[in-house]
Every structure is written in structure tokens, then in C-alpha cells.
Design a protein around this motif. Structure first.
Motif, PDB file in Angstrom:
ATOM      1  N   ASN A 183       0.828  -1.214   0.000  1.00  0.00           N
ATOM      2  CA  ASN A 183       0.000   0.000   0.000  1.00  0.00           C
ATOM      3  C   ASN A 183       0.858   1.258   0.000  1.00  0.00           C
ATOM      4  OD1 ASN A 183      -2.370  -1.445  -0.077  1.00  0.00           O
ATOM      5  ND2 ASN A 183      -2.659  -1.428   2.138  1.00  0.00           N
ATOM      6  N   ASP A 184       1.950   1.251   0.783  1.00  0.00           N
ATOM      7  CA  ASP A 184       2.860   2.407   0.805  1.00  0.00           C
ATOM      8  C   ASP A 184       3.528   2.600  -0.557  1.00  0.00           C
ATOM      9  OD1 ASP A 184       2.253   2.896   3.443  1.00  0.00           O
ATOM     10  OD2 ASP A 184       4.046   1.904   4.243  1.00  0.00           O
TER      11      ASP A 184
ATOM     12  N   LYS B  15       1.047   3.920  -2.998  1.00  0.00           N
ATOM     13  CA  LYS B  15       0.795   5.335  -2.701  1.00  0.00           C
ATOM     14  C   LYS B  15       1.919   6.211  -3.263  1.00  0.00           C
ATOM     15  CE  LYS B  15      -0.137   8.475   1.124  1.00  0.00           C
ATOM     16  NZ  LYS B  15      -0.174   8.652   2.573  1.00  0.00           N
TER      17      LYS B  15
END
Length: 196
Positions: free
Chosen positions: A34-35, A38
Motif C-alpha cells: 500500500n505504501d 501510494k
């Protein structure tokens, strides 16, 4: 000068293609999928912003080049009329959709708008030299802008592919865990759905 420097005159950062997602995700700076997604999404937004800026610049240059060419043609015409020592009639714009007629006497000088409400008077030959330089610079700038846009499109595509590859890797990593907790409760996104 390398080919990449020529295509990327603005210092646009290169998006590296992630071939081995597993090895890429093992790097210390990549905490979670997810990081990473992002961060890649933020980079994608920056590329899109740069693309919009370049498209505006290209549009302005596409308007500027024909304007300069028309001005050069007018200077040549004025020079011919000056050599013939002949008056000529023309229409000129007073306001939007409002024109008037005028007789122009032979002249050796012209006024050029330089921008910011500034006009300077030049001898026709100097004005022609100035406009030729401006035309050459505008054409070079247009060519470089088109090359930068091509380079940027490659970076956008690479970043979008990287996002998809990391997302798919994450789905595949989570799937065995979700299936072991109850495979019948996995939705189309690969997420576990709790029973009511």
C-alpha cells in the motif's frame, strides 16, 4: 549529449520499470504494498501535472509559430512596397469584428509588440532579423517540448504498469492467507468477506 538528455530537457525523473516485484518489495524502504502504491501514485500525479504544463506550452507555441510567420510575410510585403515607393490600402482591426480601411505610405520602420504592453519601433531589416530569430527559437522550443512530452508519456506508462504489478503481487501474496481462512468468503478484489 546522450539521447535521454536530449529527450528530457526539464530534468524529469525517470521511472524505472520494476521487473522483479518480489525483489523490489524486499528493499528496506518498501514497508508495504500500500505504501509503495501510494508513492507510485504520487509520482504518477506529478507526471500528469508536468504533462498538462507541457501541453499548454505546446499549444501556445503552435499558435506563436504561425503568427511569427505571418508577421515575416508582412515585413517582406512592406519592404517590397517601400522599394516600389507605392502606397497600398489595407483593412485593420479596431475591435472584435470591427475593421477600418487605411492607406499605408511607404515606410522604413515598423512597430513590434514585445509583450507586457510594450511596442518598439524597428527598421524593417532589424525587425525581420528579430522575427527570424524568434521563429527559429519557437520552432526549437516546440520540437523540444514534443520530445519532452514523448519522454513523459513513457514515464506515465511505466509508472502505471508498476502500480498494476505491485497491486497484483500484493493480491497474490494475500490470497493463500485468505483462502486458508475460508476461501468461500473472498470477493473479486481478493479481500476476505466476513459472514453475517
Amino acid at each position: 549529449m546522450t539521447e535521454e538528455v536530449m529527450k528530457n530537457s526539464l530534468g524529469i525523473p525517470t521511472a524505472d520499470f520494476v521487473e522483479d516485484v518480489e525483489a523490489f518489495m524486499q528493499k528496506p524502504e518498501n514497508n508495504s504494498a500500500n505504501d509503495v502504491i501510494k508513492r507510485l501514485d504520487e509520482l504518477l500525479m506529478k507526471y500528469k501535472f508536468m504533462e498538462q504544463s507541457l501541453l499548454v506550452k505546446k499549444s501556445k507555441l503552435n499558435t506563436q509559430v504561425p503568427d511569427i510567420q505571418n508577421n515575416l510575410e508582412m515585413l517582406r510585403f512592406l519592404n517590397e512596397q517601400n522599394e516600389k515607393k507605392a502606397d497600398f490600402e489595407t483593412s485593420y482591426q479596431l475591435d472584435f469584428h470591427l475593421y477600418s480601411r487605411a492607406t499605408v505610405k511607404p515606410t522604413k520602420t515598423v512597430g513590434l509588440w514585445l509583450g507586457a504592453n510594450v511596442m518598439l519601433e524597428y527598421p524593417i531589416e532589424e525587425a525581420e532579423d528579430l522575427l527570424k530569430r524568434n521563429l527559429e527559437n519557437a520552432k526549437k522550443s516546440l520540437k523540444q517540448t514534443e520530445e519532452d512530452l514523448d519522454f513523459l508519456k513513457d514515464q506515465l506508462t511505466t509508472t502505471e504498469v508498476n502500480i498494476a504489478r505491485v497491486y497484483n503481487w500484493n493480491v497474490l501474496k494475500r490470497r493463500p492467507n485468505e483462502l486458508s481462512t475460508g476461501g468461500d468468503n473472498v470477493n473479486e478484489k481478493g479481500s476476505v468477506v466476513a459472514e453475517a
